[in-house]
Design a protein around this motif. Structure first.
Motif, mmCIF file in Angstrom:
data_model
loop_
_atom_site.group_PDB
_atom_site.id
_atom_site.type_symbol
_atom_site.label_atom_id
_atom_site.label_comp_id
_atom_site.label_asym_id
_atom_site.label_seq_id
_atom_site.Cartn_x
_atom_site.Cartn_y
_atom_site.Cartn_z
ATOM 1 N N ASP A 84 0.957 -1.508 -0.086
ATOM 2 C CA ASP A 84 0.190 -0.059 0.108
ATOM 3 C C ASP A 84 1.134 1.002 0.279
ATOM 4 O O ASP A 84 0.597 2.498 -0.408
ATOM 5 C CB ASP A 84 -0.413 0.062 1.202
ATOM 6 N N SER A 91 1.423 7.375 -6.758
ATOM 7 C CA SER A 91 0.999 7.781 -6.843
ATOM 8 C C SER A 91 0.381 9.328 -6.416
ATOM 9 O O SER A 91 -0.334 10.202 -6.323
ATOM 10 C CB SER A 91 -0.960 7.268 -6.717
ATOM 11 N N ILE A 107 -6.050 8.321 -9.818
ATOM 12 C CA ILE A 107 -6.690 7.838 -8.934
ATOM 13 C C ILE A 107 -6.410 6.030 -9.115
ATOM 14 O O ILE A 107 -7.560 5.245 -8.292
ATOM 15 C CB ILE A 107 -7.575 8.468 -7.920
ATOM 16 N N ASP A 108 -7.163 5.972 -10.178
ATOM 17 C CA ASP A 108 -7.755 4.996 -10.429
ATOM 18 C C ASP A 108 -6.893 4.193 -11.112
ATOM 19 O O ASP A 108 -6.653 2.516 -10.447
ATOM 20 C CB ASP A 108 -9.179 5.876 -12.187
ATOM 21 N N ILE A 111 -6.083 2.522 -7.944
ATOM 22 C CA ILE A 111 -7.172 1.353 -7.006
ATOM 23 C C ILE A 111 -7.486 0.080 -7.928
ATOM 24 O O ILE A 111 -6.692 -0.753 -7.251
ATOM 25 C CB ILE A 111 -8.354 1.861 -6.943
ATOM 26 N N ASP A 112 -6.991 0.566 -9.010
ATOM 27 C CA ASP A 112 -6.220 -0.977 -10.479
ATOM 28 C C ASP A 112 -5.329 -1.459 -9.491
ATOM 29 O O ASP A 112 -5.356 -2.861 -9.214
ATOM 30 C CB ASP A 112 -6.405 -0.755 -11.518
ATOM 31 N N ALA A 114 -4.184 -2.164 -6.526
ATOM 32 C CA ALA A 114 -4.335 -1.639 -5.446
ATOM 33 C C ALA A 114 -4.942 -3.537 -5.170
ATOM 34 O O ALA A 114 -5.036 -4.277 -4.802
ATOM 35 C CB ALA A 114 -4.715 -1.079 -4.375
ATOM 36 N N LYS A 115 -5.564 -3.606 -6.362
ATOM 37 C CA LYS A 115 -6.689 -4.803 -5.985
ATOM 38 C C LYS A 115 -6.296 -5.669 -6.663
ATOM 39 O O LYS A 115 -6.563 -7.213 -6.350
ATOM 40 C CB LYS A 115 -8.303 -4.039 -7.075
ATOM 41 N N TYR A 123 -7.800 -0.889 -1.589
ATOM 42 C CA TYR A 123 -7.537 -0.039 -2.884
ATOM 43 C C TYR A 123 -8.909 0.563 -2.136
ATOM 44 O O TYR A 123 -9.152 1.991 -2.477
ATOM 45 C CB TYR A 123 -8.715 -1.009 -3.847
ATOM 46 N N ARG A 124 -9.310 0.810 -1.359
ATOM 47 C CA ARG A 124 -10.295 1.555 -0.037
ATOM 48 C C ARG A 124 -9.543 2.595 0.259
ATOM 49 O O ARG A 124 -10.034 4.033 0.328
ATOM 50 C CB ARG A 124 -11.772 0.951 0.372
ATOM 51 N N ASN A 127 -7.720 4.882 -2.254
ATOM 52 C CA ASN A 127 -8.646 6.164 -2.465
ATOM 53 C C ASN A 127 -8.527 6.702 -1.325
ATOM 54 O O ASN A 127 -8.720 7.772 -1.908
ATOM 55 C CB ASN A 127 -10.440 4.962 -3.207
ATOM 56 N N ASP A 131 -7.684 10.493 -1.983
ATOM 57 C CA ASP A 131 -8.800 11.314 -2.691
ATOM 58 C C ASP A 131 -8.822 12.667 -1.076
ATOM 59 O O ASP A 131 -8.542 13.261 -2.094
ATOM 60 C CB ASP A 131 -10.250 10.751 -2.098
#
Length: 141
Positions: A84, A91, A107-108, A111-112, A114-115, A123-124, A127, A131
């Protein structure tokens, strides 16, 4: 997978590796830890983009880590998992220093990644932190 996505994944892997086993930036961005077969799969543009992210992130590490720390709610910086943290660092670097890349893309992509590489909740968490960084960056402008 696009060239820039591959570059971000490569940069994430390099930053993750560097955090576990610090080495000179020259050695790190030579990507010598990638075997020859894998290296042939990357275009030079991908490697150059990854190198740019890694060098920029490391060069601005204190500011980036301070920024991440400032956006952690009820969480200690030292408790962030290495995966993370690598994603957050690259990022946050993009959000703060790469104005030519839309924040939504940064950010997208985070998240991708991280998934794929992180835990089920990574990812949460990522994000939420990114944010917060984005909102505070816009408030300063």
């Amino acid at each position: 997978m696009g060239s820039r996505r591959k570059g971000r994944v490569l940069a994430f892997q390099a930053l993750f590796s560097w955090d576990l086993n610090p080495q000179s930036t020259e050695e790190l961005v030579s990507f010598s830890w990638i075997d020859e077969e894998m290296r042939e799969r990357y275009e030079q543009e991908t490697i150059d983009f990854a190198r740019f992210i890694v060098l920029g992130t490391i060069e601005n590490l204190k500011e980036i880590d301070d920024c991440i720390s400032g956006h952690l709610e009820h969480w200690d910086f030292k408790r962030i998992g290495k995966i993370d943290l690598a994603i957050l660092r690259m990022s946050a670097y993009a959000l703060k220093f790469q104005a030519d890349i839309p924040a939504t893309v940064t950010i997208d992509e985070a998240i991708d990644i991280a998934k794929i590489y992180g835990s089920d909740e990574s990812y949460r968490f990522i994000n939420g932190v990114l944010d917060g960084i984005l909102k505070s960056h816009h408030e300063k402008e």
